[in-house]
Design a protein around this motif. Structure first.
Motif, short mmCIF file in Angstrom:
data_model
loop_
_atom_site.label_atom_id
_atom_site.label_comp_id
_atom_site.label_asym_id
_atom_site.label_seq_id
_atom_site.Cartn_x
_atom_site.Cartn_y
_atom_site.Cartn_z
N ALA A 24 0.86 -1.15 0.17
CA ALA A 24 0.08 0.03 0.22
C ALA A 24 0.87 1.22 -0.04
O ALA A 24 2.02 1.23 0.68
CB ALA A 24 -1.11 0.06 1.29
N VAL A 25 0.41 2.24 -0.74
CA VAL A 25 1.14 3.63 -0.62
C VAL A 25 1.13 4.27 0.61
O VAL A 25 2.16 4.72 0.95
CB VAL A 25 0.40 4.45 -1.87
CG1 VAL A 25 1.38 5.96 -2.00
CG2 VAL A 25 0.48 3.90 -3.40
N TRP A 26 0.09 4.11 1.18
CA TRP A 26 0.08 4.82 2.48
C TRP A 26 1.05 4.30 3.55
O TRP A 26 1.31 4.99 4.71
CB TRP A 26 -1.48 4.97 2.94
CG TRP A 26 -1.83 3.59 3.43
CD1 TRP A 26 -2.68 2.88 2.71
CD2 TRP A 26 -1.72 2.71 4.51
NE1 TRP A 26 -2.81 1.49 3.26
CE2 TRP A 26 -2.41 1.54 4.35
CE3 TRP A 26 -1.09 2.97 5.71
CZ2 TRP A 26 -2.46 0.44 5.25
CZ3 TRP A 26 -1.19 1.85 6.87
CH2 TRP A 26 -1.78 0.86 6.50
N SER A 27 1.34 3.10 3.45
CA SER A 27 2.19 2.23 4.32
C SER A 27 3.49 2.72 4.50
O SER A 27 4.15 2.73 5.59
CB SER A 27 1.96 0.88 4.38
OG SER A 27 2.67 0.50 2.95
N ARG A 28 4.11 3.45 3.73
CA ARG A 28 5.29 3.74 3.46
C ARG A 28 5.50 5.02 4.61
O ARG A 28 6.47 5.02 5.48
CB ARG A 28 5.59 4.45 2.26
CG ARG A 28 7.24 4.89 2.16
CD ARG A 28 7.64 5.67 0.66
NE ARG A 28 7.51 4.64 -0.41
CZ ARG A 28 6.56 4.52 -1.38
NH1 ARG A 28 5.80 5.69 -1.18
NH2 ARG A 28 6.50 3.78 -2.40
N GLU A 29 4.64 6.09 4.66
CA GLU A 29 4.84 7.02 5.53
C GLU A 29 4.24 6.41 6.97
O GLU A 29 4.95 6.76 8.07
CB GLU A 29 3.68 8.12 5.31
CG GLU A 29 4.09 8.92 4.38
CD GLU A 29 3.92 8.30 3.07
OE1 GLU A 29 2.93 7.47 2.84
OE2 GLU A 29 4.36 8.86 1.80
N ALA A 30 3.56 5.40 7.24
CA ALA A 30 3.26 4.83 8.33
C ALA A 30 4.35 3.96 8.81
O ALA A 30 4.97 4.34 10.04
CB ALA A 30 2.18 4.00 8.35
N ALA A 31 5.23 3.44 8.13
CA ALA A 31 6.43 2.70 8.42
C ALA A 31 7.35 3.61 8.90
O ALA A 31 8.39 3.29 9.99
CB ALA A 31 7.12 1.85 7.11
N ALA A 32 7.81 4.72 8.09
CA ALA A 32 8.55 5.62 8.30
C ALA A 32 8.43 6.37 9.89
O ALA A 32 9.13 6.52 10.63
CB ALA A 32 8.97 6.78 7.42
N PHE A 77 10.30 -2.04 8.96
CA PHE A 77 11.70 -1.74 8.23
C PHE A 77 11.60 -2.44 6.86
O PHE A 77 12.05 -1.99 5.89
CB PHE A 77 12.85 -2.51 9.11
CG PHE A 77 14.10 -2.66 8.71
CD1 PHE A 77 15.06 -1.78 8.63
CD2 PHE A 77 14.54 -4.06 7.92
CE1 PHE A 77 16.15 -1.86 8.21
CE2 PHE A 77 15.98 -4.14 7.59
CZ PHE A 77 16.58 -3.09 7.66
N ILE A 78 11.15 -3.80 6.83
CA ILE A 78 11.07 -4.45 5.45
C ILE A 78 9.95 -3.49 4.49
O ILE A 78 10.57 -3.53 3.42
CB ILE A 78 10.04 -5.62 5.81
CG1 ILE A 78 11.02 -6.70 6.68
CG2 ILE A 78 9.97 -6.29 4.28
CD1 ILE A 78 10.27 -7.84 6.98
N ARG A 79 9.23 -2.70 4.97
CA ARG A 79 8.44 -1.97 3.99
C ARG A 79 9.13 -0.98 3.47
O ARG A 79 9.03 -0.50 2.31
CB ARG A 79 7.26 -1.22 4.72
CG ARG A 79 6.50 -0.38 3.89
CD ARG A 79 5.65 -1.09 2.83
NE ARG A 79 4.97 0.12 2.04
CZ ARG A 79 5.41 0.33 0.95
NH1 ARG A 79 6.72 0.50 0.58
NH2 ARG A 79 4.70 1.42 0.05
N LEU A 80 10.09 -0.43 4.16
CA LEU A 80 11.00 0.79 3.48
C LEU A 80 12.15 0.08 2.90
O LEU A 80 12.88 1.07 2.27
CB LEU A 80 11.46 1.78 4.62
CG LEU A 80 10.53 2.44 5.54
CD1 LEU A 80 11.06 3.11 6.60
CD2 LEU A 80 9.56 3.21 4.54
N VAL A 81 12.40 -1.16 2.90
CA VAL A 81 13.59 -1.55 2.03
C VAL A 81 13.20 -1.51 0.51
O VAL A 81 12.43 -1.90 0.10
CB VAL A 81 13.79 -3.12 2.24
CG1 VAL A 81 14.85 -3.58 1.28
CG2 VAL A 81 14.19 -3.26 3.83
N PRO A 82 14.21 -0.59 -0.13
CA PRO A 82 13.83 -0.62 -1.85
C PRO A 82 13.50 -1.92 -2.43
O PRO A 82 14.39 -2.92 -2.29
CB PRO A 82 15.29 0.04 -2.02
CG PRO A 82 16.01 1.00 -0.78
CD PRO A 82 15.53 -0.22 0.14
#
Length: 376
Positions: free
Chosen positions: A163-171, A228-233
């Motif tokens: 999900a796109v929104w989860s990137r900001e949530a993970a950060a 952490f896994i969500r933010l891995v490129p």
């Protein structure tokens, strides 16, 4: 690399900056490692090929590298120490992974495998018999992370990772973790994170409520690891992706290198933040060296052994003997039409056939009947 740095700075827990790094990065080390192992595991039956792959990639390296630990301790300290019931430094993960993989087909048939594993992880802390022996305590305590990784390919967890929104949530989760761990760095006992001993040895309060503490550690670890896994490129990165292919070599070989470093090296020079950063840079350089091509070629026989002589040949598919044909499925039952012509029982009655479409050509109407008829 994080696992290596965690072991490297473990003796420097009295230095506030390094202690903060150790506590903050815990969920990005072992829990992430276990989640990835579960992600790449299959719950299918353990056939000939699966058992061979599991033995060569997990059990054989565990035994071979344990022998290297025994030889190294003999050379450095003049003592013989064989690792039988208690795994060598860092090898508990391979032993636990072997058990997790063997149990996964049976856990997968449960209605709620992840909640069941969480309940077992909370309960095992009350059993004094579950300790370092055969990595029993950690095998049960970290099982929820393994099952979480296995379930990442399905359901809400997989949707979260894309999900796109989860990137900001993970950060946001990682930022809150970094700030909170700075204030709680001296209050968090590293024994809570290791989960290799009963509650009575790791908590200073009434053990009856210790399950709440471990439950908090498990849930927070899951949230931080998934973030952490969500933010891995997801794209290939120069150098990083190439060295990342040697992650197993870094993990299995770094205890052998660090034992030599601790035997002859000295970390008493570490003080201000510049020197702390230098220690972490040293760990990153060591990780890159262990993942280099020449180290991989040299140590492949023990890290990724191939043992074709150990296994019986894989059963071949049965081939029909010459002059015979493969068995055919039974023909459908037949009935006689009024004129003596055989007809299939599955043929629909004339009244059930679709009516002709006004204006349709004969070929189109025949195709419509064929498409809507029974699948023979």
């Amino acid at each position: 690399m994080l696992v290596l740095n965690g072991h490297l700075i473990e003796p420097l827990g009295h230095i506030e900056g390094l202690r903060w790094f150790y506590v903050t990065s815990w969920a990005m080390r072992v829990p992430v490692f276990v989640i990835l192992a579960g992600y790449f595991s299959s719950a299918g039956p353990l056939g000939h090929r699966e058992v061979r792959r599991l033995t060569e990639s997990v059990l054989a390296p565990y035994l071979l590298i344990a022998l290297l630990h025994t030889a190294q301790i003999r050379l450095l300290y003049g003592q013989w120490k064989f690792f039988t019931a208690e795994p060598a430094w860092g090898l508990w993960f391979l032993l636990s992974l072997f058990v997790w993989r063997m149990l996964l087909p049976y856990l997968a048939v449960l209605r709620y495998p992840l909640p069941t594993a969480l309940a077992a992880a909370l309960a095992v802390g009350y059993l004094d018999g579950f300790t370092h022996t055969f990595s029993a305590s950690r095998t049960v305590a970290f099982l929820p992370f393994f099952l979480l990784g296995w379930e990442l390919r399905r359901g809400p967890a997989d949707q979260f990772l894309h999900a796109v929104w989860s990137r900001e949530a993970a950060a946001g989760v990682l930022a809150v973790t970094a700030v909170a761990c700075w204030f709680l760095r001296n209050d968090i006992d590293t024994g809570w994170l290791a989960m290799h001993a009963p509650y009575g040895e790791t908590v200073s309060f009434n053990p009856a409520w210790a399950w709440g503490l471990r439950g908090t550690v498990l849930l927070c670890g899951m949230a931080i690891a998934l973030s952490f896994i969500r933010l891995v490129p997801k794209r290939r990165l120069p150098v990083v992706t190439y060295l990342g292919m040697g992650g197993l070599y870094i993990y299995l070989l770094h205890p052998l290198v660090l034992r030599v470093f601790f035997r002859f090296g000295d970390l008493r020079w570490v003080g201000p933040w510049r020197e702390q950063a230098a220690v972490l840079a040293l760990g990153c350089a060591l990780a890159a060296a262990l993942a280099s091509p020449w180290v991989r070629r040299l140590t492949r026989p023990v890290v990724q052994p191939r043992l074709p002589w150990l296994y019986a040949p894989e059963p071949a598919a049965e081939v029909p003997a010459p002059g015979t044909t493969a068995a055919r499925p039974p023909e459908p039952a037949q009935r006689q039409r009024p004129g003596g012509e055989p007809a299939l029982e599955a043929e629909p009655a004339p009244a059930a056939r679709p009516a002709a479409t006004p204006g349709a050509r004969p070929g189109e109407q025949a195709g419509a009947r064929c498409r809507t008829g029974p699948d023979l």
